[in-house]
Design a protein around this motif. Structure first.
Motif, PDB file in Angstrom:
ATOM      1  N   MET A  18       0.834  -1.207   0.000  1.00  0.00           N
ATOM      2  CA  MET A  18       0.000   0.000   0.000  1.00  0.00           C
ATOM      3  C   MET A  18       0.870   1.259   0.000  1.00  0.00           C
ATOM      4  SD  MET A  18      -3.079  -0.708  -0.509  1.00  0.00           S
ATOM      5  CE  MET A  18      -3.922   0.820  -0.183  1.00  0.00           C
ATOM      6  N   GLU A  22       0.458   4.219  -2.701  1.00  0.00           N
ATOM      7  CA  GLU A  22       0.284   5.636  -2.368  1.00  0.00           C
ATOM      8  C   GLU A  22       1.363   6.481  -3.052  1.00  0.00           C
ATOM      9  OE1 GLU A  22       0.296   5.431   1.887  1.00  0.00           O
ATOM     10  OE2 GLU A  22      -1.687   4.479   1.930  1.00  0.00           O
ATOM     11  N   PHE A  37      -1.547  -8.258  -3.963  1.00  0.00           N
ATOM     12  CA  PHE A  37      -2.681  -7.702  -3.221  1.00  0.00           C
ATOM     13  C   PHE A  37      -3.830  -8.692  -3.166  1.00  0.00           C
ATOM     14  CE2 PHE A  37      -0.456  -3.841  -4.523  1.00  0.00           C
ATOM     15  CZ  PHE A  37      -0.428  -3.151  -3.324  1.00  0.00           C
ATOM     16  N   LEU A  41      -9.084  -5.566  -1.990  1.00  0.00           N
ATOM     17  CA  LEU A  41      -8.521  -4.217  -2.116  1.00  0.00           C
ATOM     18  C   LEU A  41      -8.546  -3.668  -3.540  1.00  0.00           C
ATOM     19  CD1 LEU A  41      -5.349  -4.771   0.094  1.00  0.00           C
ATOM     20  CD2 LEU A  41      -7.468  -3.617   0.763  1.00  0.00           C
ATOM     21  N   MET A  45      -8.559   0.311  -5.163  1.00  0.00           N
ATOM     22  CA  MET A  45      -7.278   0.789  -5.684  1.00  0.00           C
ATOM     23  C   MET A  45      -7.421   1.259  -7.133  1.00  0.00           C
ATOM     24  SD  MET A  45      -4.786  -2.106  -4.004  1.00  0.00           S
ATOM     25  CE  MET A  45      -3.215  -1.313  -4.335  1.00  0.00           C
TER      26      MET A  45
END
Length: 195
Positions: A18, A22, A37, A41, A45
């Motif tokens: 993550m 970001e 992942f 999620l 995303m």
């Protein structure tokens, strides 16, 4: 715009945490590939990336909780909003193409036999792109391009800006790298050269 023109000179960030995701959202890079992942999620995303004008590839073979077959691929394209799929599996890539997602064949170069098998698979599948691994073996790109005519990407074991440059000089249209610092340094050096 032809697909190889759109990708000409692209650095694609490989994202597996993550924190990396970001960083990708705040970066200058347009394309990212999600790996490692969990399926829960992925939709959020993809939505976050699309809101920022970014594009997301799924490395379907390396995601968790989603099937690595044509059904998982269909779900990734239709429900999760992936812009493209990377896989070593022919049925997955055929499904990606049917669903209007980029289909990227990942080709591992282990020896001459794997190279020839990969070229045969590429000619049979006609993927949108082929990602050649490891990327540091970029000297073989011209041979693969002559035999397939498919735009080529490089990825794997690329750690330095010079190695990214070597891939582009060898004819890659895009380079996948997890080292964002090296990707940014390459990109900044390229900006300086163009001025």
């Amino acid at each position: 715009m032809k697909k190889n023109e759109e990708w000409n000179g692209q650095v694609v960030l490989a994202i597996s945490t993550m924190k990396e995701f970001e960083g990708f959202l705040d970066s200058r890079f347009t394309w990212g590939v999600l790996m490692e992942f969990h399926i829960a999620l992925l939709s959020g995303m993809v939505n976050a990336a699309h809101r920022q004008g970014k594009k997301i590839l799924f490395h379907l073979d390396l995601l968790r909780g989603i099937s690595t077959d044509e059904y998982g691929c269909e779900y990734a394209c239709q429900k999760l909003g992936a812009d493209g799929i990377i896989s070593t599996r022919p049925k997955v890539l055929e499904t990606a193409k049917k669903n209007k997602c980029l289909a990227i064949l990942r080709l591992f170069l282990i020896d001459t036999r794997s190279l020839e098998r990969g070229i045969g698979l590429c000619n049979a599948l006609e993927p949108d792109y082929v990602e050649v691994l490891p990327g540091i073996a970029c000297g073989i790109l011209s041979y693969i391009r002559e035999r397939t005519g498919v735009p080529l990407m490089c990825g794997g074991l690329i750690r330095k800006p010079e190695e990214i440059e070597n891939c582009f000089r060898a004819g890659a249209c895009a380079v996948t790298i997890s080292n964002r610092k090296a990707a940014e340094e390459f990109s900044e050096n390229n900006d300086t050269r163009e001025e």
